[in-house]
Scaffold this active site. Structure first.
Site, PDB file in Angstrom:
ATOM      1  N   CYS A  41       0.852  -1.163  -0.168  1.00  0.00           N
ATOM      2  CA  CYS A  41      -0.022  -0.055  -0.108  1.00  0.00           C
ATOM      3  C   CYS A  41       0.882   1.321  -0.018  1.00  0.00           C
ATOM      4  O   CYS A  41       0.692   2.152  -0.868  1.00  0.00           O
ATOM      5  CB  CYS A  41      -0.974   0.083   1.131  1.00  0.00           C
ATOM      6  SG  CYS A  41      -1.900  -1.369   1.524  1.00  0.00           S
ATOM      7  N   LYS A  75      -8.604   6.576   2.660  1.00  0.00           N
ATOM      8  CA  LYS A  75      -7.277   6.081   3.188  1.00  0.00           C
ATOM      9  C   LYS A  75      -6.043   6.843   2.755  1.00  0.00           C
ATOM     10  O   LYS A  75      -6.103   7.318   1.654  1.00  0.00           O
ATOM     11  CB  LYS A  75      -6.863   4.850   2.874  1.00  0.00           C
ATOM     12  CG  LYS A  75      -5.801   4.152   3.093  1.00  0.00           C
ATOM     13  CD  LYS A  75      -5.546   2.606   2.878  1.00  0.00           C
ATOM     14  CE  LYS A  75      -4.219   2.007   2.922  1.00  0.00           C
ATOM     15  NZ  LYS A  75      -4.233   0.678   2.676  1.00  0.00           N
ATOM     16  N   HIS A 116      -2.287   6.701   4.658  1.00  0.00           N
ATOM     17  CA  HIS A 116      -1.356   5.700   4.743  1.00  0.00           C
ATOM     18  C   HIS A 116       0.022   6.293   4.025  1.00  0.00           C
ATOM     19  O   HIS A 116       0.836   5.708   3.677  1.00  0.00           O
ATOM     20  CB  HIS A 116      -1.498   4.588   3.824  1.00  0.00           C
ATOM     21  CG  HIS A 116      -0.837   3.223   4.422  1.00  0.00           C
ATOM     22  ND1 HIS A 116      -0.762   2.170   3.858  1.00  0.00           N
ATOM     23  CD2 HIS A 116      -0.127   3.067   5.679  1.00  0.00           C
ATOM     24  CE1 HIS A 116      -0.163   1.037   4.628  1.00  0.00           C
ATOM     25  NE2 HIS A 116       0.241   1.904   5.677  1.00  0.00           N
ATOM     26  N   HIS A 148      -9.548  -4.425   1.319  1.00  0.00           N
ATOM     27  CA  HIS A 148      -8.544  -4.555   2.313  1.00  0.00           C
ATOM     28  C   HIS A 148      -9.155  -5.074   3.681  1.00  0.00           C
ATOM     29  O   HIS A 148     -10.530  -4.650   4.081  1.00  0.00           O
ATOM     30  CB  HIS A 148      -7.905  -3.200   2.698  1.00  0.00           C
ATOM     31  CG  HIS A 148      -6.660  -3.414   3.446  1.00  0.00           C
ATOM     32  ND1 HIS A 148      -6.670  -3.679   4.885  1.00  0.00           N
ATOM     33  CD2 HIS A 148      -5.320  -3.139   3.022  1.00  0.00           C
ATOM     34  CE1 HIS A 148      -5.311  -3.722   5.180  1.00  0.00           C
ATOM     35  NE2 HIS A 148      -4.349  -3.348   4.135  1.00  0.00           N
ATOM     36  N   ASP A 174      -4.609  -0.404  -5.420  1.00  0.00           N
ATOM     37  CA  ASP A 174      -3.192   0.077  -5.127  1.00  0.00           C
ATOM     38  C   ASP A 174      -1.931  -1.177  -5.214  1.00  0.00           C
ATOM     39  O   ASP A 174      -0.830  -0.759  -5.102  1.00  0.00           O
ATOM     40  CB  ASP A 174      -2.989   0.812  -3.875  1.00  0.00           C
ATOM     41  CG  ASP A 174      -3.471  -0.302  -2.533  1.00  0.00           C
ATOM     42  OD1 ASP A 174      -3.934  -1.398  -2.749  1.00  0.00           O
ATOM     43  OD2 ASP A 174      -3.176   0.034  -1.449  1.00  0.00           O
ATOM     44  N   LYS A 215      -0.266  -9.726  -3.375  1.00  0.00           N
ATOM     45  CA  LYS A 215       0.315  -8.624  -2.616  1.00  0.00           C
ATOM     46  C   LYS A 215       1.525  -9.071  -2.208  1.00  0.00           C
ATOM     47  O   LYS A 215       1.836 -10.071  -1.394  1.00  0.00           O
ATOM     48  CB  LYS A 215      -0.706  -8.389  -1.633  1.00  0.00           C
ATOM     49  CG  LYS A 215      -0.385  -7.053  -0.761  1.00  0.00           C
ATOM     50  CD  LYS A 215      -1.254  -6.767   0.367  1.00  0.00           C
ATOM     51  CE  LYS A 215      -0.720  -5.491   0.986  1.00  0.00           C
ATOM     52  NZ  LYS A 215      -1.848  -5.205   2.106  1.00  0.00           N
TER      53      LYS A 215
HETATM   54 CA    CA Z   1      -3.196  -2.266  -0.503  1.00  0.00          CA
END
Ligand code: CA
Length: 466
Positions: free
Chosen positions: A80, A139, A141, A225, A283, A301
């Site tokens: 992310c 979000k 982050h 997520h 993402d 991921k």
């Molecule tokens: Ca992500």
């Protein structure tokens, strides 16, 4: 005539010109709006237009079918925070030390640097001086400390949370992490109903409030997520799916699609469709942990096989972006920043050191050639390069892996030893780039390094579940 009279005459003339300009102003003369919709940890194969049999996503599909979809669209990181650092700046985040996910302060590293380096400009930083109102819903982050706050990084409005995820049903006044209160600088946030719906609603609210000025909306959903949470009503739609986690996941993606639909409808209702560029990506690839499917790609991921970095990728703009086009040359999420800035009438110069390019001239045929002959990645202990159809992945515990993506889209045949010259050439290119990059400004937790290597040895679902 004395000077006073001349000044008055000129003033009167200017006033007339101004009034005329105001009267003739119509939405088409305005700078275009940008809506950047980002899903979080979405599996490549979990949308209708990318092949899902289980999840229907008519709204996201419509964006793809009525716009241009990219079959070789990548993000610059398989996790992310660095992925966001890349696409919000247009620069490969490795070139400013944001290689890693934000994961607490570490011995010897200054916690004041735990966020998107202040040397970097976001899309919002660039559009704001051009007269844009910039909003973030969802979000962030990119750092929790005050200096990294979205309102200090070009955004005028923020409704969301600065961490990497959030509970879908709850927040607490003194909560931390996934239970942190929703922050907002322009209204008192109502209690959460279901977070994906709340974000859709806030996006629509942003569009309606700012329909008369050029805007940039970063619609930063965190579906699908973890935590894996869906409404009973949506779960009922997938009651035929036995695996509970997969059932919840499908319901979460369905709800994401509904809210993308709300954004599209608001744009239509306000008469902004011909003046609004909508982009959609995830993402990073889907992780095993949320029961996502990256088919036909291998991996997930956190790793640099295609399943970690190749994502659904759409540009949609009625009358400008070709409708129904499928673009197959490799493109990257780093392309969004220069695409938005140049489309808004700005200029991206060499000094901006962007790695992305404006995609519009490529997709409408003005520019020939490919946007990127090479793409490179570095993430913790892994690195990779794609050059044309070849892709090489370099890990510390094994020989390099080489795949020909044209013949082997699922990266099943490591052909490094059969193509030793190509392997050597790509290793050299990757190594040269690697040593030219700065040291990361923060590291990812040590545990992830070992876990990451194990993920390269696992089996992934390469065909769609029925
Ligand atoms: Ca992500």
């Amino acid at each position: 005539m004395d000077a006073k009279v001349i000044i008055l005459l000129i003033w009167g003339l200017l006033l007339n010109v101004y009034c005329y300009a105001q009267q003739t102003k119509n939405p088409k003369d305005q700078k275009p709006n940008f809506i950047f919709i980002v899903a979080d940890d979405l599996g490549y194969g979990d949308l209708g237009f990318t092949g899902s049999h289980q999840i229907k996503t008519p709204n996201i599909d419509r964006l793809a079918y009525e716009g241009t979809s990219f079959t070789n669209g990548y993000v610059s990181s398989p996790v992310c925070s660095p992925s966001r650092a890349g696409f919000l700046t247009g620069r490969n985040q490795v070139s400013f030390g944001h290689d890693n996910n934000i994961d607490g302060s570490q011995l010897g590293f200054d916690p004041d640097f735990l966020g998107l380096p202040l040397s970097e400009k976001t899309i919002a930083d660039r559009l704001k001086p051009m007269g844009y109102i910039c909003g973030l819903v969802g979000k962030w982050h990119l750092g929790d400390k005050p200096q990294f706050h979205p309102l200090k990084r070009g955004f005028d409005e923020f409704w969301g949370y600065t961490g990497g995820g959030h509970n879908y049903f709850n927040s607490e006044p003194d909560g931390e992490g996934y239970l942190s209160p929703i922050e907002c600088n322009y209204k008192s946030p109502a209690p959460i109903t279901y977070l994906t719906d709340d974000k859709g609603k806030e996006c629509v609210d942003f569009i309606r409030r700012h329909k008369n000025e050029p805007f940039f909306l970063f619609a930063s959903f965190n579906a699908p997520h973890s935590p894996m949470q869906a409404t009973e009503k949506d779960l009922a739609l997938f009651s035929h799916i036995k695996d509970e986690k997969r059932r919840i996941y499908c319901a979460m993606v369905h709800r994401l699609d509904i809210n993308v639909g709300r954004i599209i409808e608001a744009i239509k209702e306000e008469g902004l469709a011909e003046n609004t560029l909508i982009a959609f990506i995830s993402d990073n690839g889907g992780p095993r942990g949320n029961a996502s499917v990256n088919a036909p790609f291998n991996g997930q991921k956190g790793i640099l096989l295609e399943g970690g970095v190749r994502v659904p990728f759409i540009l949609n703009w009625k009358g400008v972006v070709p409708s129904g086009k499928i673009y197959a040359h490799p493109v990257t999420s780093l392309d969004f920043a220069p695409t938005f800035v140049e489309t808004a009438g700005g200029r991206v110069s060499k000094e901006d050191k962007m790695d992305g390019v404006n995609l519009i001239p490529y997709i409408n045929g003005e520019k020939l050639g490919v946007p990127h002959q090479e793409l490179k990645w570095r993430f913790t202990i892994s690195a990779a390069i794609r050059d044309g159809d070849w892709k090489l992945v370099r890990l510390p515990d094994r020989l390099p892996m080489l795949y020909n993506l044209k013949n082997d889209i699922s990266e099943q045949q490591n052909v490094a030893l059969k193509n030793i010259e190509i392997t050597r050439d790509l290793l050299k290119k990757l190594g040269k780039w690697d040593v030219e990059q700065p040291h990361p400004v923060f590291l990812e937790g040590a545990i992830w390094k070992g876990l990451q290597l194990e993920e390269y040895d696992k089996d992934y679902l390469l065909v769609q579940p029925k």
